[in-house]
Design a protein around this motif. Structure first.
Motif, PDB file in Angstrom:
ATOM      1  N   VAL A 247       0.793  -1.237   0.000  1.00 37.11           N
ATOM      2  CA  VAL A 247       0.000   0.000   0.000  1.00 37.11           C
ATOM      3  C   VAL A 247       0.824   1.285   0.000  1.00 37.11           C
ATOM      4  CG1 VAL A 247      -1.987  -1.113   1.077  1.00 37.11           C
ATOM      5  CG2 VAL A 247      -0.232  -0.084   2.523  1.00 37.11           C
ATOM      6  N   GLY A 248       2.155   1.187   0.180  1.00 38.57           N
ATOM      7  CA  GLY A 248       3.005   2.365   0.085  1.00 38.57           C
ATOM      8  C   GLY A 248       2.923   3.281   1.295  1.00 38.57           C
ATOM      9  N   ASP A 249       3.385   4.527   1.102  1.00 35.58           N
ATOM     10  CA  ASP A 249       3.383   5.515   2.184  1.00 35.58           C
ATOM     11  C   ASP A 249       1.972   6.050   2.415  1.00 35.58           C
ATOM     12  OD1 ASP A 249       6.236   5.569   2.739  1.00 35.58           O
ATOM     13  OD2 ASP A 249       6.454   6.495   0.762  1.00 35.58           O
ATOM     14  N   ALA A 258      -6.648   9.898   6.423  1.00 38.14           N
ATOM     15  CA  ALA A 258      -5.813   8.913   5.742  1.00 38.14           C
ATOM     16  C   ALA A 258      -6.692   7.894   5.029  1.00 38.14           C
ATOM     17  CB  ALA A 258      -4.905   8.217   6.748  1.00 38.14           C
ATOM     18  N   LYS A 259      -6.278   7.509   3.831  1.00 33.35           N
ATOM     19  CA  LYS A 259      -7.060   6.564   3.028  1.00 33.35           C
ATOM     20  C   LYS A 259      -6.292   5.294   2.680  1.00 33.35           C
ATOM     21  CE  LYS A 259     -10.659   9.297   2.669  1.00 33.35           C
ATOM     22  NZ  LYS A 259     -11.950   8.971   3.307  1.00 33.35           N
ATOM     23  N   LYS A 260      -4.978   5.405   2.512  1.00 34.78           N
ATOM     24  CA  LYS A 260      -4.175   4.226   2.191  1.00 34.78           C
ATOM     25  C   LYS A 260      -2.735   4.438   2.634  1.00 34.78           C
ATOM     26  CE  LYS A 260      -2.537   3.430  -1.953  1.00 34.78           C
ATOM     27  NZ  LYS A 260      -1.121   3.848  -1.921  1.00 34.78           N
ATOM     28  N   GLY A 261      -2.043   3.326   2.855  1.00 36.54           N
ATOM     29  CA  GLY A 261      -0.636   3.427   3.212  1.00 36.54           C
ATOM     30  C   GLY A 261      -0.338   2.787   4.562  1.00 36.54           C
ATOM     31  N   ILE A 291       7.934   7.111   5.364  1.00 39.63           N
ATOM     32  CA  ILE A 291       6.936   6.383   6.133  1.00 39.63           C
ATOM     33  C   ILE A 291       6.455   7.243   7.296  1.00 39.63           C
ATOM     34  CG2 ILE A 291       8.474   5.224   7.795  1.00 39.63           C
ATOM     35  CD1 ILE A 291       6.799   2.628   7.099  1.00 39.63           C
ATOM     36  N   PHE A 292       5.175   7.154   7.603  1.00 36.99           N
ATOM     37  CA  PHE A 292       4.560   7.952   8.666  1.00 36.99           C
ATOM     38  C   PHE A 292       4.752   7.216   9.986  1.00 36.99           C
ATOM     39  CE2 PHE A 292       1.523  10.399  10.976  1.00 36.99           C
ATOM     40  CZ  PHE A 292       1.224  11.536  10.234  1.00 36.99           C
TER      41      PHE A 292
END
Length: 366
Positions: A247-249, A258-261, A291-292
């Protein structure tokens, strides 16, 4: 090269100016690479063929449970393994939740489903009454899916937040697929201890939009003593990398939700800041510098920490008025500001920059 205007007499002269590298630091979470115009949950994009394959795999894993790293191999229609959960899930709480990161909970809350049971045995578990005592009620995957719809349609939540799902992945996969057929349209959050196998993450691929792993410790000796899983760090490192590959960052829509990552949590623990440094270095060097990360400071002694050590009758009889020894004394205290600062500075030093910080304005924290 930047140009600055310098006044000389009555004329303005353009003079070359060298950029200051210290000013070039990125400071926005909602930068264009992480901003989405709109978002369709990944499970909505699954073909009927892929959905059928996932259903078949889920049922197969229930008959021979080998998805989590414990590899119990039991038939969950007949008995249980390490997690003590059978064919149905046991749920403690289902409700809109306002205790998550601002970008997850938003204004309406995150549709949280707290699963009872766990495949770890953390001695300091902050949700001990849920994870270790198996309090709650049983639900089939179909019944669980109906609760997702209630959270969406009645609670108006921003997402469905599956908390500690590592030991019920087959049932969770089935519930998401059933909820899709019932009209679910919000993102799925997989809120995990990071003690996941690659096989379980493969089953969840295409069903999960946001991975929320809690990368706890790094040293095998620490995980053996405090988590009862010597292979925790190696497993978590591999899992977080696989999650990011899917899903990535972390990405947001314009409302700051937030929706994805991937959003990685790390709970700073007493005396374990060096392990936090190692985790931050791993994330930056092996996963992504974008990355969060949420460096959490709410640790408190809980569960088995601080309880009196068990004694034999002989030891009890010989006991004096000396101070009573307690279990896991090394973490039987709150963390300090210095310990939090060490981990945060280590994260910044290796190039991480997207942190879950309080907003420096009166608006919403994005």
């Amino acid at each position: 090269m930047l140009l600055s205007r310098v006044r000389s007499g009555s004329r303005g002269i353009l003079k070359p100016q060298t950029p200051n590298p210290l000013r070039a630091r990125r400071s926005l979470h909602l930068a264009p690479p992480f901003l989405l115009d709109d978002y369709i949950p990944r499970y909505q994009l699954l073909s009927s063929v892929d959905a059928s394959k996932k259903r078949s795999l889920a049922y197969a894993h229930l008959r021979h449970c080998n998805l989590c790293p414990r590899l119990c191999g039991v038939n969950r229609y007949e008995t249980t393994g390490m997690c003590l959960i059978g064919e149905n899930v046991k749920v403690n709480v289902i409700a809109p939740h306002f205790g998550e990161e601002p970008c997850i909970q938003g204004h309406n809350g995150s549709g949280s489903v707290f699963f009872s049971g766990c495949n770890l045995r953390c001695t300091f578990c902050q949700n001990h009454d849920i994870a270790h005592q198996r309090n709650g009620f049983d639900l089939t995957p179909e019944e669980l899916a109906q609760w997702y719809i209630k959270l969406q349609d009645v609670g108006h939540v921003h997402n469905i937040n599956l908390i500690t799902p590592e030991h019920v992945v087959p049932q969770v996969a089935l519930s998401i697929l059933h909820a899709r057929d019932l009209g679910l349209t919000v993102p799925i959050v997989y809120n995990t201890s990071a003690f996941d196998s690659l096989a379980s993450l493969e089953l969840m691929d295409g069903l999960v939009d946001i991975y929320l792993p809690d990368f706890k410790v790094w040293d095998p000796a620490t995980s053996r003593r405090l988590l009862k899983a010597v292979d925790y760090a190696a497993t978590a490192a591999e899992s977080v990398k696989a999650m990011h590959a899917q899903v990535g960052d972390l990405c947001f829509t314009g409302d700051g939700i937030a929706k994805k990552g991937v959003l990685v949590r790390h709970l700073v623990m007493p005396g374990k800041e060096a392990e936090g440094e190692r985790i931050m270095r791993y994330l930056a060097e092996n996963v992504s510098r974008d990355i969060f990360v949420n460096i959490m400071e709410q640790y408190k002694p809980d569960a088995h920490v601080g309880k009196p050590k068990r004694k034999t009758k002989k030891e009890t009889a010989a006991a004096t008025e000396e101070k009573e020894e307690v279990r896991y004394a090394e973490i039987n205290r709150p963390i300090t500001k210095e310990e939090i600062s060490v981990v945060r500075k280590a994260a910044e030093a290796v190039g991480l920059w997207r942190f879950c910080d309080p907003p420096k304005h009166d608006g919403f924290a994005i």
